[in-house]
Enzyme design. Structure first.
Site, PDB file in Angstrom:
ATOM      1  N   ASP A  95      -0.284 -32.292   6.646  1.00  0.00           N
ATOM      2  CA  ASP A  95      -1.424 -31.254   6.763  1.00  0.00           C
ATOM      3  C   ASP A  95      -1.175 -30.691   8.369  1.00  0.00           C
ATOM      4  OD1 ASP A  95      -3.529 -29.664   7.036  1.00  0.00           O
ATOM      5  OD2 ASP A  95      -5.105 -31.155   5.936  1.00  0.00           O
ATOM      6  N   LYS A 184      21.726  -9.388   5.759  1.00  0.00           N
ATOM      7  CA  LYS A 184      22.644  -8.903   4.779  1.00  0.00           C
ATOM      8  C   LYS A 184      23.800  -8.428   5.062  1.00  0.00           C
ATOM      9  CE  LYS A 184      18.277  -7.202   2.202  1.00  0.00           C
ATOM     10  NZ  LYS A 184      18.463  -7.890   0.966  1.00  0.00           N
ATOM     11  N   GLU A 218      11.944  -0.266  -4.426  1.00  0.00           N
ATOM     12  CA  GLU A 218      11.850  -1.663  -5.406  1.00  0.00           C
ATOM     13  C   GLU A 218      11.347  -1.168  -6.676  1.00  0.00           C
ATOM     14  OE1 GLU A 218      11.107  -5.363  -3.099  1.00  0.00           O
ATOM     15  OE2 GLU A 218       9.717  -4.014  -2.308  1.00  0.00           O
ATOM     16  N   HIS A 242      11.804  -4.365   8.318  1.00  0.00           N
ATOM     17  CA  HIS A 242      13.366  -4.065   7.784  1.00  0.00           C
ATOM     18  C   HIS A 242      13.463  -2.577   7.902  1.00  0.00           C
ATOM     19  CE1 HIS A 242      11.945  -7.701   6.006  1.00  0.00           C
ATOM     20  NE2 HIS A 242      11.556  -7.409   4.764  1.00  0.00           N
ATOM     21  N   LYS A 336       6.976   0.095  -4.096  1.00  0.00           N
ATOM     22  CA  LYS A 336       7.084  -0.863  -5.064  1.00  0.00           C
ATOM     23  C   LYS A 336       6.781   0.158  -6.194  1.00  0.00           C
ATOM     24  CE  LYS A 336       6.352  -4.869  -2.657  1.00  0.00           C
ATOM     25  NZ  LYS A 336       7.380  -5.652  -2.584  1.00  0.00           N
TER      26      LYS A 336
HETATM   27  C1  BG6 Z   1       9.956  -8.744   1.903  1.00  0.00           C
HETATM   28  C2  BG6 Z   1       8.656  -8.280   1.402  1.00  0.00           C
HETATM   29  O1  BG6 Z   1       9.975  -8.892   3.257  1.00  0.00           O
HETATM   30  O2  BG6 Z   1      11.319  -8.093   1.386  1.00  0.00           O
HETATM   31  C3  BG6 Z   1       8.957  -7.995  -0.086  1.00  0.00           C
HETATM   32  O3  BG6 Z   1       7.866  -8.972   1.755  1.00  0.00           O
HETATM   33  C4  BG6 Z   1      10.074  -7.369  -0.622  1.00  0.00           C
HETATM   34  O4  BG6 Z   1       7.600  -7.263  -0.498  1.00  0.00           O
HETATM   35  C5  BG6 Z   1      11.267  -7.920   0.045  1.00  0.00           C
HETATM   36  O5  BG6 Z   1      10.144  -7.498  -1.889  1.00  0.00           O
HETATM   37  C6  BG6 Z   1      12.517  -6.874  -0.381  1.00  0.00           C
HETATM   38  O6  BG6 Z   1      13.597  -7.799   0.035  1.00  0.00           O
HETATM   39  P1  BG6 Z   1      15.213  -7.364  -0.558  1.00  0.00           P
HETATM   40  O7  BG6 Z   1      15.864  -8.460  -0.033  1.00  0.00           O
HETATM   41  O8  BG6 Z   1      14.863  -7.936  -2.118  1.00  0.00           O
HETATM   42  O9  BG6 Z   1      15.160  -6.099  -0.256  1.00  0.00           O
END
Ligand code: BG6
Length: 487
Positions: A95, A184, A218, A242, A336
């Site tokens: 914990d 990546k 996405e 990112h 999204k």
């Molecule tokens: C994450 C986010 O950092 O990156 C997510 O929290 C997102 O919401 C993801 O889906 C996307 O990563 P990738 O590698 O699938 O493009």
């Protein structure tokens, strides 16, 4: 000896916090298995998992075996390495808020004189207690390094508190902030493309480039992350980390060398040069119902179970105020439940200064370089070529791609999960692909100002149909400048 050199060297222990969580099951265990199978981690590396659940070593190995059978790619399965991998694993319940458990954790790790790498992916509210617990149990010495998974705070101030808590026990050299986009392959390839080739760099500036687009779209929606996502939103979930890292790698000057300091010095200069964004230069969106990949999907509010002002989409026209990029907009968009899953960087070059084909009817498009990061991995340069023929009715010019498919050119190379690279670098002590504190701070400063503008202007997200490319205002954002998003 400096801290940096004391801290270099391969670790013989890896401690995974959040070891029973989603990230561990989907990414970390499969990545570690792949490194094990390929002989990339030392035979004596022991991996200790920890989380709240009471569980024996055997239970944890069973959990890991199940996760591997679910998430490993098919060609990684059944190669006879599973047992020896599982033998590396053990588990200690903890914990994190209670100081008592850390001595037992230290006991489980045993001798850490061969180096300890810690991977922390826990709720930010547990950070301080965790660091203090590690410190009290002697798990923060010179030969320890710590990898930190996002979210690390939700603005400059809270990220500062977390960074301070970490800094109380670990030096910056020992602190490895994770942005999985940097793991990546194609993202790293961006540097090779720019700095291992002669032809791009002379044009890579305001003289040669009209604008840049960065898209990370996405098709998935909330994916069960209700509380987290609704408190976070697309700007903080994707842009703050990112997308700004992609922007920094695209825009930075050539680093003096490939070492961590040189690269991160160049990235932070770009991040500090970002101009504050005006209300007219950004769009917030939230998905309504619609259809994605042929299937009907419900709206964000329905997914969440209540109405909300959180954005699931952002588009931003960004500017980098330095000599190289004066007057070159960087259009960013992410969301999204969009039309398709795609991460790419598009470099739109300027037109030739004079079209000599015009009087013979030849129309020209300016060159465009598309760097597709996923799902496909390629670099494609659109160039103009003459259509074959005798040209009696004029010259017909057409755009054709000069195509470098990375998956074909390197067909024999294994496609690796970003976390394979990052875990290996954490174990080996190479910080190049991790984010330095000053970068994170510059990222938050820019993002906090955007949120302040939203707040001041009462900018609520505009609805967009799931399966589209976002609100129409995002199209207008570029069309106003005579630019279309690359689709
Ligand atoms: C994450 C986010 O950092 O990156 C997510 O929290 C997102 O919401 C993801 O889906 C996307 O990563 P990738 O590698 O699938 O493009």
């Amino acid at each position: 000896m400096t801290k940096a050199t004391e801290n270099s060297g391969i670790s013989s222990r890896l401690l995974l916090f959040g070891a029973t969580g989603d990230l561990a099951k989907r990414m970390l265990l499969p990545s570690l298995f792949a490194l094990h199978e390929d002989g990339l981690i030392a035979p004596d590396l022991r991996i200790v998992g920890t989380a709240r659940s009471e569980m024996s070593d055997e239970d944890y190995r069973a959990l890991a075996a199940e996760a591997l059978s679910e998430y490993l790619p098919e060609d990684r399965k059944g190669n006879g390495q599973l047992q020896s991998f599982l033998e590396r694993l053990s588990y200690q319940p903890l914990d994190a808020r209670k100081s008592e458990g850390y001595d037992a954790l230290s006991g489980k790790l045993g001798d850490i004189s061969g180096g300890l790498a810690i991977f922390l992916s826990t709720a930010p509210s547990l950070f301080e207690a965790t660091i203090a617990g590690l410190d009290s149990a002697g798990l923060t010495g010179d030969n320890v390094r710590i990898g930190l998974e996002k979210p690390l705070g939700h603005d400059l101030e809270t990220s500062g508190l977390i960074n301070d808590a970490v800094a109380a026990a670990f030096t910056e050299d020992q602190t490895f902030r994770i942005d999985h986009y940097l793991g990546k392959e194609t993202v790293q390839n961006l540097m090779a493309l720019r700095f291992a080739n002669m032809m791009f760099e002379p044009l890579w500036n305001a003289n040669g480039i009209d604008h840049v687009e960065i898209t990370v779209s996405e098709t998935v929606g909330l994916e069960g992350r209700h509380g987290f996502y609704d408190d976070t939103g697309a700007l903080r979930d994707m842009v703050q980390n990112h997308m700004l890292q992609l922007l920094a790698l695209t825009a930075m000057e050539a680093p003096a060398s490939l070492d961590a300091t040189s690269i991160r010095d160049e990235k932070v200069k770009v991040l500090r040069s970002l101009r504050p964004v005006t209300a007219e230069e950004m769009v917030r969106g939230q998905y309504g119902e619609g259809a994605v990949k042929g299937g009907a999907v419900t709206s964000y509010a329905d997914d969440l179970g209540e109405s909300s002002d959180t954005e699931t989409f952002v588009a931003i026209k960004a500017h980098i105020d330095n000599w190289r990029w004066q007057g070159v907009p960087f259009y960013l968009r992410t969301g999204k439940r969009l039309s398709e899953r795609r991460s790419e960087i598009v470099i739109q070059f300027k037109s030739v200064p004079h079209n000599i084909f015009a009087e013979r009817g030849g129309r020209l498009n300016a060159n465009r370089l598309v760097i597709r990061l996923q799902p496909e991995e390629y670099v494609r340069l659109q160039v103009m070529a003459k259509e074959p023929g005798l040209d009696r009715d004029g010259v017909v010019l057409r755009e054709v791609p000069l195509d470098l498919s990375l998956s074909q050119a390197f067909a024999k190379a294994r496609k690796r999960i970003a976390y394979e690279r990052l875990l290996l670098d954490l174990i080996d002590g190479d910080p190049t692909l991790f984010v330095r504190r000053d970068e994170v701070e510059a990222q938050w400063r820019w993002v906090d100002a955007i949120r302040e503008t939203w707040h001041k202007n009462d900018m609520k997200p505009k609805s967009y149909g799931a399966g589209s490319w976002g609100p129409s205002a995002a199209i207008a954002l570029t069309e106003r400048d005579g630019v279309s998003w690359h689709e």
